[in-house]
Design a protein around this motif. Structure first.
Motif, PDB file in Angstrom:
ATOM      1  N   TRP A 240       1.103  -1.252  -0.097  1.00 24.77           N
ATOM      2  CA  TRP A 240      -0.359   0.081  -0.250  1.00 24.77           C
ATOM      3  C   TRP A 240       0.778   1.016  -0.204  1.00 24.77           C
ATOM      4  N   LEU A 241       0.828   1.997  -0.908  1.00 25.55           N
ATOM      5  CA  LEU A 241       1.469   4.009  -0.788  1.00 25.55           C
ATOM      6  C   LEU A 241       0.797   4.659  -0.639  1.00 25.55           C
ATOM      7  N   CYS A 242      -0.808   4.687  -0.122  1.00 23.43           N
ATOM      8  CA  CYS A 242      -1.309   5.804   0.632  1.00 23.43           C
ATOM      9  C   CYS A 242      -3.019   4.672   0.810  1.00 23.43           C
ATOM     10  N   CYS A 243      -3.761   5.492   1.157  1.00 24.94           N
ATOM     11  CA  CYS A 243      -5.235   5.239   1.344  1.00 24.94           C
ATOM     12  C   CYS A 243      -5.924   3.810   2.009  1.00 24.94           C
ATOM     13  N   GLU A 244      -5.250   2.804   2.426  1.00 26.36           N
ATOM     14  CA  GLU A 244      -5.748   2.210   3.012  1.00 26.36           C
ATOM     15  C   GLU A 244      -6.628   1.629   3.337  1.00 26.36           C
ATOM     16  N   GLU A 245      -7.334   3.008   4.328  1.00 23.37           N
ATOM     17  CA  GLU A 245      -8.622   2.595   4.834  1.00 23.37           C
ATOM     18  C   GLU A 245     -10.036   2.685   3.666  1.00 23.37           C
TER      19      GLU A 245
ATOM     20  N   ILE B  41      -1.343  10.167 -11.792  1.00 25.63           N
ATOM     21  CA  ILE B  41      -2.035  10.260 -10.077  1.00 25.63           C
ATOM     22  C   ILE B  41      -4.207  11.445 -10.758  1.00 25.63           C
ATOM     23  N   ARG B  42      -2.772  12.016 -12.215  1.00 19.84           N
ATOM     24  CA  ARG B  42      -3.997  13.448 -11.928  1.00 19.84           C
ATOM     25  C   ARG B  42      -4.857  12.496 -13.020  1.00 19.84           C
ATOM     26  N   THR B  43      -4.442  11.371 -13.944  1.00 21.68           N
ATOM     27  CA  THR B  43      -5.059  10.795 -14.984  1.00 21.68           C
ATOM     28  C   THR B  43      -6.890  10.199 -13.956  1.00 21.68           C
ATOM     29  N   ALA B  44      -6.087   9.212 -13.687  1.00 19.99           N
ATOM     30  CA  ALA B  44      -7.175   8.507 -12.187  1.00 19.99           C
ATOM     31  C   ALA B  44      -7.796   9.985 -11.718  1.00 19.99           C
ATOM     32  N   GLU B  45      -7.404  10.657 -10.724  1.00 25.85           N
ATOM     33  CA  GLU B  45      -8.359  11.762 -10.808  1.00 25.85           C
ATOM     34  C   GLU B  45      -9.100  12.834 -11.396  1.00 25.85           C
ATOM     35  N   MET B  46      -8.722  12.756 -13.055  1.00 21.74           N
ATOM     36  CA  MET B  46     -10.003  13.636 -13.857  1.00 21.74           C
ATOM     37  C   MET B  46     -10.803  12.282 -14.292  1.00 21.74           C
ATOM     38  N   LEU B  47     -10.734  11.179 -14.264  1.00 18.45           N
ATOM     39  CA  LEU B  47     -11.709   9.811 -14.412  1.00 18.45           C
ATOM     40  C   LEU B  47     -12.266   9.733 -13.582  1.00 18.45           C
ATOM     41  N   ASP B  48     -11.963  10.218 -11.969  1.00 20.95           N
ATOM     42  CA  ASP B  48     -12.403   9.372 -11.046  1.00 20.95           C
ATOM     43  C   ASP B  48     -12.603   7.477 -10.690  1.00 20.95           C
ATOM     44  N   LEU B  49     -11.007   7.569 -11.263  1.00 23.48           N
ATOM     45  CA  LEU B  49     -11.091   6.439 -11.204  1.00 23.48           C
ATOM     46  C   LEU B  49     -10.601   5.738  -9.591  1.00 23.48           C
ATOM     47  N   PRO B  50     -11.609   4.156  -9.220  1.00 20.81           N
ATOM     48  CA  PRO B  50     -11.206   4.098  -7.380  1.00 20.81           C
ATOM     49  C   PRO B  50      -9.670   3.891  -7.009  1.00 20.81           C
TER      50      PRO B  50
ATOM     51  N   LYS C 125       7.399  11.387  -4.217  1.00 24.65           N
ATOM     52  CA  LYS C 125       6.713  10.993  -2.848  1.00 24.65           C
ATOM     53  C   LYS C 125       5.721  12.249  -3.131  1.00 24.65           C
ATOM     54  N   GLN C 126       6.389  13.427  -4.388  1.00 21.73           N
ATOM     55  CA  GLN C 126       4.732  14.391  -4.422  1.00 21.73           C
ATOM     56  C   GLN C 126       3.133  14.019  -5.286  1.00 21.73           C
ATOM     57  N   THR C 127       4.014  12.265  -5.919  1.00 14.70           N
ATOM     58  CA  THR C 127       2.663  11.901  -6.253  1.00 14.70           C
ATOM     59  C   THR C 127       2.040  11.041  -5.753  1.00 14.70           C
ATOM     60  N   ILE C 128       2.777  10.708  -4.257  1.00 12.83           N
ATOM     61  CA  ILE C 128       2.084   9.701  -3.503  1.00 12.83           C
ATOM     62  C   ILE C 128       1.369  10.718  -2.847  1.00 12.83           C
ATOM     63  N   ASP C 129       1.570  12.033  -2.532  1.00 19.01           N
ATOM     64  CA  ASP C 129       1.442  12.670  -1.940  1.00 19.01           C
ATOM     65  C   ASP C 129       0.021  13.432  -2.798  1.00 19.01           C
ATOM     66  N   ARG C 130      -0.127  13.912  -3.761  1.00 20.61           N
ATOM     67  CA  ARG C 130      -1.414  14.208  -4.359  1.00 20.61           C
ATOM     68  C   ARG C 130      -2.892  12.584  -4.470  1.00 20.61           C
ATOM     69  N   ALA C 131      -2.325  11.716  -3.672  1.00 20.46           N
ATOM     70  CA  ALA C 131      -3.241  10.606  -3.940  1.00 20.46           C
ATOM     71  C   ALA C 131      -3.661  10.645  -2.529  1.00 20.46           C
ATOM     72  N   THR C 132      -3.049  10.717  -1.680  1.00 21.12           N
ATOM     73  CA  THR C 132      -3.146  10.820  -0.341  1.00 21.12           C
ATOM     74  C   THR C 132      -3.920  11.706   0.049  1.00 21.12           C
ATOM     75  N   LEU C 133      -4.181  12.897  -0.848  1.00 26.58           N
ATOM     76  CA  LEU C 133      -4.703  14.552  -0.942  1.00 26.58           C
ATOM     77  C   LEU C 133      -5.993  13.813  -1.204  1.00 26.58           C
ATOM     78  N   LEU C 134      -6.268  13.461  -1.952  1.00 28.60           N
ATOM     79  CA  LEU C 134      -7.408  12.908  -3.159  1.00 28.60           C
ATOM     80  C   LEU C 134      -8.233  11.902  -2.532  1.00 28.60           C
TER      81      LEU C 134
END
Ligand code: ATP
Ligand code: MG
Lengths: 138, 124
Positions: free
Chosen positions: B14-19, B57-66, B78-87
């Motif tokens: 898991w890189l982030c958001c295991e919840e 992550i930006r692509t996944a964000e635009m498409l609302d991917l799960p 790290k900044q990419t994981i930070d972005r995913a975490t934030l989202l």
């Protein structure tokens, strides 16, 4: 007009490419635009924003929402597209291998924008710039 | 499948958001080209990719991917994981190659996305 905003997009800086599209998406979410429409607008603005970064000398994106329509107006200050028919063909790309290594340059952007928008108009003049207007019915 | 089951099938980290492990996913799409993802992915689809920059992550964000899975043991910046975490976007990393990760998930029940006939007439 419910909102009308203009966002500048700088050439070449891939690290912030997508920031404008993310802001636009947040606006739509806030205004309760339906998910299906939001997704199509997001795909189009993101593809357009990336194109400004990787192909243009810089430009702007206007984002406007009225009662029954969302309008995304993308324009740049050059270099323009010499052959629009070619540029609209799936798979045609002049992107560098550097851009391709960052996940873009498949030649899918413009055709995908046309497919996702309800209205799509593109004009371009070499030496002047490219202008794209996309509309989405709400 | 849930994201939790996907992580197990792929022996993923898991890189982030295991919840968000209980999100349910039915389809997957694998590509390193984000414009292909943007062109072909319509519904709530798992993205498998070897592209570790922000644009994944930006692509996944635009498409609302799960969920996004990084293959070949790649770890995003790290900044990419930070972005995913934030989202709130769950991200996983697996040692498997793209082929093996896809094969395992397909065998476990995930389906391909349906590619709608891209109409050839996209000219002006
Ligand atoms: N704003 C622009 N300014 C100048 N040329 C452009 C612009 N937008 C697109 N083009 C030209 O049109 C071609 C096709 O654009 P399109 O967005 O379809 O594909 P791409 O950007 O090369 O790859 P992809 O969109 O799949 O990442 C580009 O390769 C480029 O030559
Ligand atoms: Mg493009």
């Amino acid at each position: 007009m419910i909102i009308k905003e203009t966002y500048p997009v700088a050439a070449d800086d891939m690290s912030v490419a997508g920031d404008v599209s993310a802001s636009i998406k947040r606006q739509m979410k806030r205004l309760g635009i339906p998910n299906q429409i939001m997704r199509r607008v997001s795909v189009c603005t993101y593809e357009a924003e990336i194109n400004l970064v990787i192909h243009s000398d810089g430009g702007e994106i206007d984002f406007a929402i009225s009662e029954d329509e969302i309008c995304v107006h993308v324009r740049d200050v050059g270099p323009g597209i010499p052959d629009l028919d070619k540029a609209m063909t799936e798979g045609f790309s002049t992107a560098t291998s550097e851009v391709r290594n960052m996940g873009f340059g498949a030649g899918m952007g413009l055709p995908n924008m046309k497919r996702n928008a309800d209205g799509f108009a593109i004009t371009s003049e070499v030496g002047k710039g490219t202008d794209i207007v996309m509309t989405f019915n709400i | 499948m849930t994201v939790k089951e996907i992580a197990q099938v792929l022996d993923a980290q898991w890189l982030c958001c295991e919840e968000e492990e209980n999100r349910v996913i039915h389809t997957a799409f694998a590509s390193d080209m984000m414009s292909d993802v943007l062109a072909y992915v319509q519904e709530d689809t798992l993205l498998l990719t070897g592209l570790v920059n922000d644009q994944s992550i930006r692509t996944a964000e635009m498409l609302d991917l799960p969920c996004v899975v990084y293959v070949r043991g790649k770890n995003p910046h790290k900044q990419t994981i930070d972005r995913a975490t934030l989202l709130g976007m769950p991200a996983l990393s697996t040692q498997y190659t793209m082929f093996e990760a896809c094969g395992r998930l397909y065998a476990a029940g995930l389906s391909a996305v349906e590619i709608e006939e891209l109409d050839g007439d996209v000219g002006l």
